[in-house]
Design a protein around this motif. Sequence first.
Motif: not given
Length: 278
Positions: A179, A99-100, A196-197, A96-97, A200, A193-194
Amino acid sequence: MTTLVTATSTTARPRPVADVLTMLRRSLLRAVRYPGLTVFLVAGPLVMLLLFVYVFGGAFGAGVMPGVAPGAEGRAAYLEYITPTLLVITVVGGATSVATSAAMDAAGGIMARFKTMAIAPGSVLSGQVLGFLVQALAALVLVIGAAFAMGYRPGAGALDWLALLGLFALLGLALNWLCVAMGLNSRSVESASNAPMILLLLPFLGSGFVPVDTMPAAVRWFAEYQPFTPVIETARGLLAGGAGLEGAVAAQAVGWCVVLGVAGYAWARSLYRRERRL
């Protein structure tokens, strides 16, 4: 003049391996300069490990392991049950990081600048994917070290640990490519940042925290057939020394990783080739 042009063209030729290593180095240097993403990789799973073991573990352990009494015995049982889940979540957090990071590069025009340079096109994205994979694997060492400090004692042998490393590397590559694509497809860094939530949340909707046979029928069906359940069960079986690990479940885990990785890679490459629309 011809000699000069030829020499310049030769030196400007992309070198895929060298270019990937350069972008990998850039990704790792960025992790040092922006430690917030790296801290998130470790802090999240560690907080959940402490919370679920010391707060909920006494009761949950008695539920996931038949014959286990609530309290200290339950906490020990739940530590064994949840540690593989949190290792998987650590890998997901690293994905997920990325992706940002990809969205930051795209929004800042850095990727557009890379497109004009004589570098291998795939190296820009590959460097980020590999960089966050390295960070995730390092975070795994810290998380499992914390679990050992809390009393976790897996029964895995050398081959089991090697297979587990391969599984996490494959999962990390697959999710990182997915991602990266999510980050490039996002309109802003905040939305990236949202995006790929959901990744999780999926471990919570599988066998990560409780057995699927305790769930209602519809939820159980989803939990059994979503990607993370076979991955978690395979990791759990390998850490137990292969006890209870079914070959079909391991094949499903690898299959899901390959499918997600190929889809994410194709999507990311397609987005990278086209101009970013703001």
